[in-house]
Write a protein that holds these residues in place. Structure first.
Motif, PDB file in Angstrom:
ATOM      1  N   GLY A  40       0.807  -1.219   0.000  1.00 20.14           N
ATOM      2  CA  GLY A  40       0.000   0.000   0.000  1.00 20.14           C
ATOM      3  C   GLY A  40       0.837   1.264   0.000  1.00 20.14           C
ATOM      4  N   LEU A  41       1.944   1.266  -0.781  1.00 21.94           N
ATOM      5  CA  LEU A  41       2.873   2.397  -0.791  1.00 21.94           C
ATOM      6  C   LEU A  41       2.847   3.118  -2.134  1.00 21.94           C
ATOM      7  CD1 LEU A  41       6.028   0.749   0.852  1.00 21.94           C
ATOM      8  CD2 LEU A  41       4.382   2.274   1.941  1.00 21.94           C
ATOM      9  N   PRO A  42       3.075   4.439  -2.130  1.00 21.90           N
ATOM     10  CA  PRO A  42       3.301   5.136  -3.399  1.00 21.90           C
ATOM     11  C   PRO A  42       4.538   4.560  -4.081  1.00 21.90           C
ATOM     12  CG  PRO A  42       2.956   6.698  -1.598  1.00 21.90           C
ATOM     13  CD  PRO A  42       3.116   5.351  -0.970  1.00 21.90           C
ATOM     14  N   TYR A  43       4.586   4.671  -5.393  1.00 27.61           N
ATOM     15  CA  TYR A  43       5.609   3.975  -6.183  1.00 27.61           C
ATOM     16  C   TYR A  43       6.284   4.956  -7.120  1.00 27.61           C
ATOM     17  CZ  TYR A  43       7.406   0.461  -9.538  1.00 27.61           C
ATOM     18  OH  TYR A  43       8.197  -0.306 -10.357  1.00 27.61           O
ATOM     19  N   ILE A  44       7.643   4.990  -7.093  1.00 28.62           N
ATOM     20  CA  ILE A  44       8.437   5.876  -7.949  1.00 28.62           C
ATOM     21  C   ILE A  44       9.400   5.025  -8.762  1.00 28.62           C
ATOM     22  CG2 ILE A  44      10.118   7.752  -8.009  1.00 28.62           C
ATOM     23  CD1 ILE A  44       8.924   8.809  -5.427  1.00 28.62           C
ATOM     24  N   ILE A  45       9.494   5.318 -10.057  1.00 30.47           N
ATOM     25  CA  ILE A  45      10.365   4.579 -10.969  1.00 30.47           C
ATOM     26  C   ILE A  45      11.554   5.455 -11.370  1.00 30.47           C
ATOM     27  CG2 ILE A  45      10.533   3.673 -13.329  1.00 30.47           C
ATOM     28  CD1 ILE A  45       7.721   2.646 -13.061  1.00 30.47           C
ATOM     29  N   SER A  46      12.752   4.873 -11.390  1.00 29.59           N
ATOM     30  CA  SER A  46      13.947   5.527 -11.927  1.00 29.59           C
ATOM     31  C   SER A  46      14.329   4.808 -13.214  1.00 29.59           C
ATOM     32  CB  SER A  46      15.096   5.452 -10.917  1.00 29.59           C
ATOM     33  OG  SER A  46      16.307   5.908 -11.496  1.00 29.59           O
ATOM     34  N   LEU A  47      14.393   5.542 -14.339  1.00 31.08           N
ATOM     35  CA  LEU A  47      14.498   4.891 -15.646  1.00 31.08           C
ATOM     36  C   LEU A  47      15.256   5.760 -16.641  1.00 31.08           C
ATOM     37  CD1 LEU A  47      13.326   2.502 -17.470  1.00 31.08           C
ATOM     38  CD2 LEU A  47      11.469   4.081 -17.999  1.00 31.08           C
ATOM     39  N   ARG A  48      16.056   5.118 -17.518  1.00 32.98           N
ATOM     40  CA  ARG A  48      16.612   5.817 -18.687  1.00 32.98           C
ATOM     41  C   ARG A  48      15.633   5.676 -19.843  1.00 32.98           C
ATOM     42  NH1 ARG A  48      17.160   7.800 -22.846  1.00 32.98           N
ATOM     43  NH2 ARG A  48      18.936   7.773 -24.255  1.00 32.98           N
ATOM     44  N   PHE A  49      15.424   4.483 -20.365  1.00 38.33           N
ATOM     45  CA  PHE A  49      14.342   4.169 -21.293  1.00 38.33           C
ATOM     46  C   PHE A  49      14.277   2.668 -21.466  1.00 38.33           C
ATOM     47  CE2 PHE A  49      17.609   4.730 -24.848  1.00 38.33           C
ATOM     48  CZ  PHE A  49      17.622   3.399 -25.223  1.00 38.33           C
ATOM     49  N   THR A  50      13.218   2.177 -22.123  1.00 46.28           N
ATOM     50  CA  THR A  50      13.131   0.778 -22.519  1.00 46.28           C
ATOM     51  C   THR A  50      13.096   0.714 -24.045  1.00 46.28           C
ATOM     52  OG1 THR A  50      10.705   0.848 -22.351  1.00 46.28           O
ATOM     53  CG2 THR A  50      11.927   0.048 -20.440  1.00 46.28           C
ATOM     54  N   PHE A  51      13.490  -0.427 -24.607  1.00 50.76           N
ATOM     55  CA  PHE A  51      13.484  -0.581 -26.062  1.00 50.76           C
ATOM     56  C   PHE A  51      12.069  -0.349 -26.604  1.00 50.76           C
ATOM     57  CE2 PHE A  51      17.404  -3.546 -26.464  1.00 50.76           C
ATOM     58  CZ  PHE A  51      18.214  -2.443 -26.273  1.00 50.76           C
ATOM     59  N   GLY A  52      11.995   0.480 -27.647  1.00 47.65           N
ATOM     60  CA  GLY A  52      10.699   0.781 -28.235  1.00 47.65           C
ATOM     61  C   GLY A  52       9.820   1.638 -27.343  1.00 47.65           C
ATOM     62  N   PHE A  53      10.396   2.188 -26.265  1.00 48.87           N
ATOM     63  CA  PHE A  53       9.617   2.934 -25.269  1.00 48.87           C
ATOM     64  C   PHE A  53       8.386   2.141 -24.822  1.00 48.87           C
ATOM     65  CE2 PHE A  53      11.430   6.538 -27.859  1.00 48.87           C
ATOM     66  CZ  PHE A  53      12.344   6.958 -26.916  1.00 48.87           C
ATOM     67  N   THR A  54       8.519   0.806 -24.787  1.00 45.61           N
ATOM     68  CA  THR A  54       7.344  -0.022 -24.514  1.00 45.61           C
ATOM     69  C   THR A  54       6.779   0.228 -23.117  1.00 45.61           C
ATOM     70  OG1 THR A  54       8.900  -1.797 -23.956  1.00 45.61           O
ATOM     71  CG2 THR A  54       7.889  -1.863 -26.128  1.00 45.61           C
ATOM     72  N   LEU A  55       7.654   0.266 -22.121  1.00 45.70           N
ATOM     73  CA  LEU A  55       7.181   0.479 -20.752  1.00 45.70           C
ATOM     74  C   LEU A  55       6.571   1.867 -20.603  1.00 45.70           C
ATOM     75  CD1 LEU A  55       7.418  -1.602 -18.442  1.00 45.70           C
ATOM     76  CD2 LEU A  55       9.269  -0.219 -17.499  1.00 45.70           C
ATOM     77  N   GLU A  56       7.240   2.857 -21.176  1.00 50.41           N
ATOM     78  CA  GLU A  56       6.745   4.228 -21.064  1.00 50.41           C
ATOM     79  C   GLU A  56       5.423   4.408 -21.803  1.00 50.41           C
ATOM     80  OE1 GLU A  56       9.798   3.043 -21.805  1.00 50.41           O
ATOM     81  OE2 GLU A  56      11.209   4.695 -22.014  1.00 50.41           O
ATOM     82  N   ARG A  57       5.306   3.805 -23.007  1.00 49.81           N
ATOM     83  CA  ARG A  57       4.095   3.994 -23.820  1.00 49.81           C
ATOM     84  C   ARG A  57       2.906   3.212 -23.274  1.00 49.81           C
ATOM     85  NH1 ARG A  57       3.983   1.936 -28.574  1.00 49.81           N
ATOM     86  NH2 ARG A  57       5.869   0.649 -28.469  1.00 49.81           N
ATOM     87  N   PHE A  58       3.114   1.891 -23.045  1.00 49.59           N
ATOM     88  CA  PHE A  58       1.990   1.034 -22.669  1.00 49.59           C
ATOM     89  C   PHE A  58       1.638   1.135 -21.186  1.00 49.59           C
ATOM     90  CE2 PHE A  58       3.602  -1.383 -26.457  1.00 49.59           C
ATOM     91  CZ  PHE A  58       2.498  -1.135 -27.254  1.00 49.59           C
ATOM     92  N   CYS A  59       2.644   1.390 -20.348  1.00 49.84           N
ATOM     93  CA  CYS A  59       2.385   1.430 -18.903  1.00 49.84           C
ATOM     94  C   CYS A  59       2.300   2.856 -18.371  1.00 49.84           C
ATOM     95  CB  CYS A  59       3.468   0.669 -18.137  1.00 49.84           C
ATOM     96  SG  CYS A  59       3.712  -1.028 -18.709  1.00 49.84           S
ATOM     97  N   GLY A  60       3.135   3.754 -18.915  1.00 53.00           N
ATOM     98  CA  GLY A  60       3.133   5.133 -18.434  1.00 53.00           C
ATOM     99  C   GLY A  60       2.278   6.065 -19.261  1.00 53.00           C
ATOM    100  N   GLN A  61       1.733   5.564 -20.399  1.00 56.40           N
ATOM    101  CA  GLN A  61       0.877   6.343 -21.307  1.00 56.40           C
ATOM    102  C   GLN A  61       1.600   7.536 -21.919  1.00 56.40           C
ATOM    103  OE1 GLN A  61      -2.001   5.158 -22.206  1.00 56.40           O
ATOM    104  NE2 GLN A  61      -1.872   3.482 -20.730  1.00 56.40           N
TER     105      GLN A  61
END
Length: 704
Positions: free
Chosen positions: A339-360
């Protein structure tokens, strides 16, 4: 060793002997000796150590003379592994004793004298920034002297220790001597690669952990209590070392060596094979590597999320936020479970898949090149085609991987249907490790915050020996060369090609490289296992930086305004270097096609053409011209999430829309239906009117 120590003591030198509690030969004679002892308390006993030595001596005396080389290697292997475990336990005890390390630093020793049978003291010398002296009789087949000390040992007339030959060998003896050298080299490299290289990698840090660590230390400085949640097989985090933050370790059923091997497989493929492979072949290889890592990831998730006792302990700790790198699997599920707030530290993922599909995050393929393709924002038609195809390929692989391997697991743990992206999409803040000094202009969302270069800091004075070498360069200056913490060795051909090029420039070169010394190394080039990279880049005599294009080194170069020659190897590095090339601050080389003349021309260009320095200084000014330092920005948003119990007000509504709602396909369908209905009504009305009009003008026929 004792004779040397006693003679040094007799001459008035202050001496400290560091040994371990299981040493069978060194006792704590501090009451009678003229030198001081530091005893490291290790988990094994003197009896266990003596038992191991007895087994080695028994085999050596009675069995080895009757065994061939292969039998001897196989029988000695478990004994050597035990010896290695004892050695690494001593080294871990040393480097986890923060108080002792601080005391050793403050006491300002002049030199470390060590026997190579005890590992880790060469690294201690590096940490204390003092010279290192070895006391040695020999190693089998002179492996340590040849491969580490670069001592020549011709097989033709130098008999290998372990064989009872003279220097006057006949043909049969020379043949056996050569085979023994080769077998010992193989054993040495296997031990180094499978055990010691991994161990020394633990002492150093991979770039992902380095970025997280900097943030954690800043939070500790602000009086936050920080706990690092880590698996027992972590190849980059030494959780036995005492830190300002605490560690919570959970056990997994695979080893550090196995985890490290997967990374090595990926690096080797990308360095030597990917450049000559098609887009499809690269995608399939990435899929294969993803398959290897998936089981490890799920094992890690099970060890965290199915351990109720561990979860209860974490709940009782009442944390305020969970900060994670997506390389750590199931951190999103852990945040949801606790039940905790969640923070991600990231450079990028291939195809921006994580950013596009999960982070919108939007990523229009028309002007946002798809990683890992190294294109600029100004793409040609063919580049846009390839970028679009790569986007489709990466999207398909990500969706397929998530559906086949992760979504069902997430649903099982969560207790109701969910998916990987639904969980990661609940992240309150995404800390992106770049900034507009580096990025192409493109759309981002309110909860995506830029913290590129958060680890950068002003340069400190260099160690004395390095400073003397730097000053010896005169007006020509120096070139700093590093391919990062993960690349320990190159092929002999690549190493010689690079060394030949470095010998053709007037600058002095400091090359971080722990592999086999190239045959063509020139007097102007020095090899180091480790260099103070940030401090060298901040030195006034530094003219250029040869780099693999890792984000950390790249931002240190931007911070200090040093133009670059990029030799990207894998992952995000080609994309990183293309960014710098497009901004006129770097030249870029192909690692597999690189010739000596190419590297010489590249170095001469960035050193002698003032435009490279001017462009890099422009980027440096942009980097420094921010309202807050990147590290302060990261800490601010972490504390913001802690104070406000999250940052859901920054998450776009797209997270709550279905795919057809996101693209307004339902609206388009409705509007098309309305337009279609209007067209149908219009056509029907027109037909009706036409029939009426035509019907009135037609004369009726008379009938009888």
């Amino acid at each position: 060793m004792k004779n040397i120590v006693e003679e040094l003591s007799r001459r008035g030198h202050a001496i400290t002997v560091i040994t371990n509690s299981a040493s069978p030969t060194v006792a704590d004679n501090s009451t009678t000796a003229s030198y001081r002892f530091e005893i490291l308390q290790v988990p094994h006993s003197k009896e266990q150590f003596n038992e191991m030595m007895d087994e080695i001596l028994r085999y050596w005396t009675y069995d080895m003379p009757n065994d061939n080389i292969i039998q001897a290697v196989l029988k000695m292997k478990p004994l050597m592994e035990t010896s290695m475990e004892f050695n690494m336990a001593t080294a871990r005890t040393l480097f986890s004793n923060t108080d002792l390390l601080e005391r050793l630093k403050t006491e300002q020793y002049d030199v470390i004298l060590s026997d190579p049978l005890t590992i880790g003291f060469e690294y201690l010398a590096e940490q204390l920034d003092i010279p290192f002296v070895l006391s040695l009789r020999f190693s089998f087949a002179h492996t340590m002297e040849r491969l580490c000390g670069q001592v020549p040992s011709p097989h033709s007339y130098v008999p290998a220790p372990g064989l009872s030959y003279t220097d006057q060998m006949d043909f049969t003896q020379r043949l056996k001597n050569t085979l023994f050298y080769l077998s010992q080299d193989i054993v040495f490299h296997l031990v180094a690669k499978m055990t010691l290289d991994v161990f020394y990698s633990e002492l150093r840090e991979y770039s992902h952990w380095l970025n997280i660590r900097v943030m954690l230390e800043a939070l500790v400085d602000r009086n936050h209590s920080v706990t690092v949640f880590i698996c027992s097989a972590s190849p980059s985090v030494d959780y036995t070392k005492k830190e300002r933050f605490s560690f919570k370790v959970f056990h997994v059923d695979f080893s550090k060596e196995e985890m490290h091997a997967v990374t090595e497989d990926f690096v080797e493929y990308w360095m030597y094979e990917a450049q000559n492979a098609s887009m499809l072949e690269v995608g399939l290889k990435i899929w294969e590597i993803m398959g290897k890592t998936t089981q490890m990831q799920l094992d890690m998730c099970d060890s965290m999320l199915r351990n109720q006792e561990l979860l209860d302990t974490l709940r009782q700790s009442k944390f305020d936020v969970l900060l994670a790198d997506p390389m750590m699997p199931c951190s999103d599920l852990m945040a949801e479970t606790l039940g905790l707030p969640y923070i991600i530290s990231l450079r990028f993922t291939f195809g921006f898949t994580l950013e596009r599909f999960c982070g919108q995050m939007p990523a229009p393929p028309s002007y946002v090149p798809t990683p890992p393709l190294s294109y600029t924002a100004q793409m040609t038609y063919s580049e846009r085609v390839k970028s679009f195809l790569m986007l489709i390929l990466q999207s398909f692989m990500f969706k397929l991987h998530s559906f086949m391997n992760l979504d069902s697991y997430y649903s099982e743990i969560y207790g109701k249907p969910t998916s990987l992206c639904e969980m990661i999409g609940k992240a309150d803040i995404w800390l992106i490790r770049t900034y507009w000094d580096f990025e192409y202009p493109r759309p981002f969302l309110p909860n995506f915050k830029f913290v590129g270069g958060l680890h950068c800091k002003p340069a400190k004075p260099l160690p004395t020996d390095i400073e003397e070498f730097v000053q010896s360069s005169g007006d020509d200056g120096i070139v700093v060369f590093s391919l990062g913490s993960m690349i320990k060795n190159l092929t002999k051909e690549r190493g010689n090609t690079i060394a030949t090029a470095l010998g053709q420039i007037p600058q002095k070169v400091l090359w971080r490289y722990s592999g086999e010394k190239p045959d063509t190394i020139a007097p102007n080039t020095r090899l180091y296992d480790w260099i103070p990279q940030n401090d060298l880049l901040g030195h006034t005599k530094t003219k250029a930086f040869i780099t693999h294009g890792g984000t950390n080194g790249l931002y240190e170069a931007i911070y200090h305004g040093i133009p670059m020659v990029g030799i990207p190897l894998f992952a995000d590095q080609p994309d990183n270097m293309m960014h710098m090339k497009s901004k006129g601050a770097a030249v870029m080389m192909d690692f597999n096609k690189l010739q000596s003349k190419d590297l010489v021309e590249g170095l001469n260009a960035v050193i002698n053409d003032p435009s490279y320095k001017e462009n890099m200084m422009k980027l440096s000014r942009i980097h420094h011209d921010q309202p807050m330092r990147p590290l302060d920005t990261a800490v601010f948003w972490i504390e913001f999430v802690m104070r406000n119990k999250g940052a859901k007000h920054l998450r776009v509504q797209a997270h709550n829309l279905t795919w057809y709602q996101y693209y307004c396909l339902d609206v388009a369908a409705f509007l098309l239906s309305v337009v279609g209905l209007i067209l149908v009504l219009l056509i029907k009305t027109c037909c009706f009117c036409i029939r009426k009009c035509c019907g009135k003008g037609k004369p009726r026929e008379k009938t009888d």
